[in-house]
Design a protein around this motif. Structure first.
Motif, PDB file in Angstrom:
ATOM      1  N   ILE A 292      19.484  68.552 -15.077  1.00  0.00           N
ATOM      2  CA  ILE A 292      19.871  69.931 -15.379  1.00  0.00           C
ATOM      3  C   ILE A 292      20.400  70.028 -16.803  1.00  0.00           C
ATOM      4  O   ILE A 292      20.053  70.938 -17.557  1.00  0.00           O
ATOM      5  CB  ILE A 292      20.935  70.413 -14.374  1.00  0.00           C
ATOM      6  N   GLN A 293      21.259  69.066 -17.182  1.00  0.00           N
ATOM      7  CA  GLN A 293      21.837  69.093 -18.517  1.00  0.00           C
ATOM      8  C   GLN A 293      20.779  68.896 -19.596  1.00  0.00           C
ATOM      9  O   GLN A 293      20.889  69.440 -20.694  1.00  0.00           O
ATOM     10  CB  GLN A 293      22.926  68.028 -18.623  1.00  0.00           C
ATOM     11  N   LYS A 294      19.741  68.116 -19.284  1.00  0.00           N
ATOM     12  CA  LYS A 294      18.668  67.906 -20.246  1.00  0.00           C
ATOM     13  C   LYS A 294      17.921  69.195 -20.521  1.00  0.00           C
ATOM     14  O   LYS A 294      17.506  69.477 -21.651  1.00  0.00           O
ATOM     15  CB  LYS A 294      17.711  66.832 -19.726  1.00  0.00           C
ATOM     16  N   HIS A 295      17.724  70.017 -19.494  1.00  0.00           N
ATOM     17  CA  HIS A 295      16.999  71.267 -19.657  1.00  0.00           C
ATOM     18  C   HIS A 295      17.913  72.424 -20.068  1.00  0.00           C
ATOM     19  O   HIS A 295      17.435  73.462 -20.503  1.00  0.00           O
ATOM     20  CB  HIS A 295      16.287  71.634 -18.355  1.00  0.00           C
ATOM     21  N   ALA A 296      19.219  72.265 -19.886  1.00  0.00           N
ATOM     22  CA  ALA A 296      20.122  73.363 -20.212  1.00  0.00           C
ATOM     23  C   ALA A 296      21.130  72.925 -21.260  1.00  0.00           C
ATOM     24  O   ALA A 296      20.785  72.751 -22.426  1.00  0.00           O
ATOM     25  CB  ALA A 296      20.842  73.839 -18.936  1.00  0.00           C
ATOM     26  N   VAL A 297      22.382  72.698 -20.864  1.00  0.00           N
ATOM     27  CA  VAL A 297      23.441  72.363 -21.801  1.00  0.00           C
ATOM     28  C   VAL A 297      24.259  71.220 -21.211  1.00  0.00           C
ATOM     29  O   VAL A 297      24.595  71.227 -20.029  1.00  0.00           O
ATOM     30  CB  VAL A 297      24.367  73.582 -22.054  1.00  0.00           C
ATOM     31  N   ASP A 298      24.584  70.233 -22.050  1.00  0.00           N
ATOM     32  CA  ASP A 298      25.359  69.078 -21.597  1.00  0.00           C
ATOM     33  C   ASP A 298      26.843  69.442 -21.585  1.00  0.00           C
ATOM     34  O   ASP A 298      27.597  69.099 -22.496  1.00  0.00           O
ATOM     35  CB  ASP A 298      25.098  67.885 -22.519  1.00  0.00           C
ATOM     36  N   VAL A 299      27.264  70.153 -20.521  1.00  0.00           N
ATOM     37  CA  VAL A 299      28.651  70.574 -20.396  1.00  0.00           C
ATOM     38  C   VAL A 299      29.453  69.428 -19.779  1.00  0.00           C
ATOM     39  O   VAL A 299      29.066  68.902 -18.733  1.00  0.00           O
ATOM     40  CB  VAL A 299      28.768  71.830 -19.516  1.00  0.00           C
ATOM     41  N   PRO A 300      30.572  69.013 -20.372  1.00  0.00           N
ATOM     42  CA  PRO A 300      31.389  67.935 -19.790  1.00  0.00           C
ATOM     43  C   PRO A 300      31.832  68.274 -18.371  1.00  0.00           C
ATOM     44  O   PRO A 300      32.158  69.431 -18.078  1.00  0.00           O
ATOM     45  CB  PRO A 300      32.581  67.851 -20.753  1.00  0.00           C
ATOM     46  N   PRO A 301      31.859  67.289 -17.467  1.00  0.00           N
ATOM     47  CA  PRO A 301      32.201  67.566 -16.067  1.00  0.00           C
ATOM     48  C   PRO A 301      33.574  68.204 -15.884  1.00  0.00           C
ATOM     49  O   PRO A 301      33.749  69.062 -15.024  1.00  0.00           O
ATOM     50  CB  PRO A 301      32.137  66.177 -15.412  1.00  0.00           C
ATOM     51  N   ALA A 302      34.564  67.780 -16.664  1.00  0.00           N
ATOM     52  CA  ALA A 302      35.906  68.343 -16.512  1.00  0.00           C
ATOM     53  C   ALA A 302      35.918  69.835 -16.829  1.00  0.00           C
ATOM     54  O   ALA A 302      36.615  70.614 -16.167  1.00  0.00           O
ATOM     55  CB  ALA A 302      36.893  67.604 -17.422  1.00  0.00           C
ATOM     56  N   ILE A 303      35.142  70.240 -17.835  1.00  0.00           N
ATOM     57  CA  ILE A 303      35.068  71.661 -18.166  1.00  0.00           C
ATOM     58  C   ILE A 303      34.451  72.437 -17.014  1.00  0.00           C
ATOM     59  O   ILE A 303      34.917  73.534 -16.658  1.00  0.00           O
ATOM     60  CB  ILE A 303      34.261  71.862 -19.466  1.00  0.00           C
ATOM     61  N   LEU A 304      33.400  71.904 -16.400  1.00  0.00           N
ATOM     62  CA  LEU A 304      32.785  72.574 -15.247  1.00  0.00           C
ATOM     63  C   LEU A 304      33.776  72.702 -14.095  1.00  0.00           C
ATOM     64  O   LEU A 304      33.862  73.753 -13.446  1.00  0.00           O
ATOM     65  CB  LEU A 304      31.552  71.787 -14.786  1.00  0.00           C
ATOM     66  N   LEU A 305      34.537  71.637 -13.834  1.00  0.00           N
ATOM     67  CA  LEU A 305      35.488  71.663 -12.734  1.00  0.00           C
ATOM     68  C   LEU A 305      36.552  72.734 -12.945  1.00  0.00           C
ATOM     69  O   LEU A 305      36.813  73.565 -12.049  1.00  0.00           O
ATOM     70  CB  LEU A 305      36.143  70.290 -12.586  1.00  0.00           C
ATOM     71  N   PHE A 306      37.166  72.752 -14.131  1.00  0.00           N
ATOM     72  CA  PHE A 306      38.201  73.744 -14.390  1.00  0.00           C
ATOM     73  C   PHE A 306      37.615  75.148 -14.502  1.00  0.00           C
ATOM     74  O   PHE A 306      38.292  76.138 -14.189  1.00  0.00           O
ATOM     75  CB  PHE A 306      38.965  73.380 -15.665  1.00  0.00           C
ATOM     76  N   ALA A 307      36.348  75.259 -14.916  1.00  0.00           N
ATOM     77  CA  ALA A 307      35.701  76.565 -14.973  1.00  0.00           C
ATOM     78  C   ALA A 307      35.532  77.154 -13.583  1.00  0.00           C
ATOM     79  O   ALA A 307      35.700  78.362 -13.380  1.00  0.00           O
ATOM     80  CB  ALA A 307      34.343  76.455 -15.666  1.00  0.00           C
ATOM     81  N   VAL A 308      35.198  76.297 -12.599  1.00  0.00           N
ATOM     82  CA  VAL A 308      35.075  76.773 -11.221  1.00  0.00           C
ATOM     83  C   VAL A 308      36.413  77.320 -10.722  1.00  0.00           C
ATOM     84  O   VAL A 308      36.482  78.401 -10.122  1.00  0.00           O
ATOM     85  CB  VAL A 308      34.572  75.639 -10.304  1.00  0.00           C
ATOM     86  N   VAL A 309      37.486  76.573 -10.979  1.00  0.00           N
ATOM     87  CA  VAL A 309      38.810  77.011 -10.531  1.00  0.00           C
ATOM     88  C   VAL A 309      39.209  78.313 -11.226  1.00  0.00           C
ATOM     89  O   VAL A 309      39.677  79.266 -10.579  1.00  0.00           O
ATOM     90  CB  VAL A 309      39.853  75.910 -10.803  1.00  0.00           C
ATOM     91  N   ALA A 310      39.028  78.366 -12.542  1.00  0.00           N
ATOM     92  CA  ALA A 310      39.419  79.560 -13.290  1.00  0.00           C
ATOM     93  C   ALA A 310      38.599  80.777 -12.875  1.00  0.00           C
ATOM     94  O   ALA A 310      39.133  81.876 -12.689  1.00  0.00           O
ATOM     95  CB  ALA A 310      39.260  79.307 -14.793  1.00  0.00           C
ATOM     96  N   ALA A 311      37.291  80.593 -12.689  1.00  0.00           N
ATOM     97  CA  ALA A 311      36.443  81.713 -12.287  1.00  0.00           C
ATOM     98  C   ALA A 311      36.808  82.206 -10.897  1.00  0.00           C
ATOM     99  O   ALA A 311      36.776  83.413 -10.625  1.00  0.00           O
ATOM    100  CB  ALA A 311      34.971  81.293 -12.330  1.00  0.00           C
ATOM    101  N   GLY A 312      37.173  81.275 -10.000  1.00  0.00           N
ATOM    102  CA  GLY A 312      37.600  81.698  -8.672  1.00  0.00           C
ATOM    103  C   GLY A 312      38.896  82.494  -8.704  1.00  0.00           C
ATOM    104  O   GLY A 312      39.040  83.489  -7.986  1.00  0.00           O
ATOM    105  N   LEU A 313      39.850  82.069  -9.550  1.00  0.00           N
ATOM    106  CA  LEU A 313      41.116  82.790  -9.652  1.00  0.00           C
ATOM    107  C   LEU A 313      40.932  84.163 -10.283  1.00  0.00           C
ATOM    108  O   LEU A 313      41.577  85.136  -9.894  1.00  0.00           O
ATOM    109  CB  LEU A 313      42.121  81.969 -10.474  1.00  0.00           C
ATOM    110  N   LEU A 314      40.045  84.261 -11.270  1.00  0.00           N
ATOM    111  CA  LEU A 314      39.875  85.517 -11.992  1.00  0.00           C
ATOM    112  C   LEU A 314      38.961  86.501 -11.267  1.00  0.00           C
ATOM    113  O   LEU A 314      39.252  87.695 -11.202  1.00  0.00           O
ATOM    114  CB  LEU A 314      39.305  85.240 -13.389  1.00  0.00           C
TER     115      LEU A 314
END
Length: 353
Positions: A292-314
């Protein structure tokens, strides 16, 4: 000697600067308040854009195969997607409904099996108290998930709005792109155009890679659980495939009901179910996610994890579902607009350069 009073023009300039700062602060606060107030609406707009990206990929594929223009190709793509969903519900709807009923009815006995196992191995009251607390947390989570499902059921109008909006955007995305660029100052138009192209590229790549990942995870989980003899393996495989969309957290959530149901068979089956999900998680993390990262964007795993939490809260449940594509878009725009343009650093953006 006393200093002469400051000229009136200087005092007026100072007051003008102070007034400008105050007005700018009020405007920034007002825009922030407006964005928070319209957050649900903005997430619906983003959901429409994600669905439009899906339609765009399908339309390009149909147009390349059939040599038809964009309009007929888009119509074929929309009908095909609706046909796939209708076929799934028609062919497997009753079977999946029965399996979900099995999951719901089997979880309480499975928890009792876990309690009995703890008693047999002599872990004692502290472990049972911890299990009771965990069971309460799971029940609260299930109750919250039920409220999310009820909210989703009451949001049919929003679903229709997203679907129709996605069709309009996919029919002629250039119109909306040009309209947005008209609002950008001329000196920043090239950067904005490149940012939109990067975001679209990353979004399409994420969608294709995620579709393949979800299908593989669902199939492997379904087959593995069926071989282990776990009840409702098809429904559990479907849950695993759907939750694969949620980065990092999805596979863990999908594994909880599977392990509980495996306890209704035997503790050994539950242990092998844990092993199966560990293998699937390694497959997803070491093979599918890099794809997925090869075809899209190599987002660091920690950023994805905290993004899920932040998006859920917001944004609630829809924020959790859209956390991955939203993170991809924000990550790409930060790279293009801030790091490359404002900081002047030569970096690779979204695998395009």
């Amino acid at each position: 000697m006393t200093e002469p009073p400051a000229p009136a023009n200087n005092r007026a300039d100072d007051l003008g600067r102070i007034a400008t700062i105050i007005v700018m602060g009020v405007v920034i606060l007002g825009v922030a308040w407006l964005l928070l107030t319209l957050s649900s609406f903005l997430m619906l707009v983003f959901a429409a854009l994600v669905l439009a990206a899906i339609f765009d990929v399908m339309t390009r594929f149909v147009s390349r195969i059939t040599k038809l223009k964009r309009g007929p190709s888009l119509a074929i793509s929309v009908i095909a997607l609706l046909g796939v969903f209708a076929s799934v519900f028609t062919l497997f709807g009753s079977q999946l409904a029965d399996e979900f009923d099995t999951i719901r009815e089997s979880i309480p006995p499975a928890i009792e099996e876990v309690r009995g196992l703890l008693d047999r191995v002599g872990l004692g009251k502290p472990a049972r108290d911890l299990l009771d607390q965990g069971g309460g947390d799971i029940s609260a989570l299930a109750s919250q998930a039920g409220s999310y499902a009820l909210t989703a059921g009451n949001g049919i109008a929003n679903l229709v709005l997203v679907f129709v909006g996605a069709i309009f955007v996919a029919s002629d995305p250039g119109v909306y792109r040009r309209g947005l660029l008209l609002l950008i100052p001329s000196r920043a138009e090239d950067t904005a155009a490149a940012g939109l192209d990067d975001a679209a590229h990353g979004l399409r790549g994420w969608m294709v890679g995620q579709a393949v990942s979800s299908l593989v995870v669902a199939a492997v989980t379904w087959i593995g659980l069926a071989l282990l003899g776990v009840p409702a393996s098809g429904g559990l495989g479907l849950i695993a495939g759907l939750l694969d969309v949620i980065p990092m957290v999805g596979p863990i959530i999908a594994g909880v009901p599977a392990v509980l149901l495996a306890f209704t068979v035997s503790p050994t089956t539950a242990l092998w179910t844990v092993v199966l999900f560990l293998v699937v998680q390694q497959l997803q993390g070491n093979l599918l996610q890099p794809m997925i990262q090869k075809h899209a964007v190599d987002v660091p795993p920690a950023i994805l994890l905290f993004a899920v939490v932040a998006a859920g809260l917001l944004f609630g449940f829809i924020g959790v579902l859209l956390a991955a594509p939203l993170t991809v878009v924000v990550f790409v725009l930060v790279q293009r607009v801030y790091v490359r343009t404002l900081l002047g650093k030569d970096i690779k953006v979204a695998g395009r350069d």
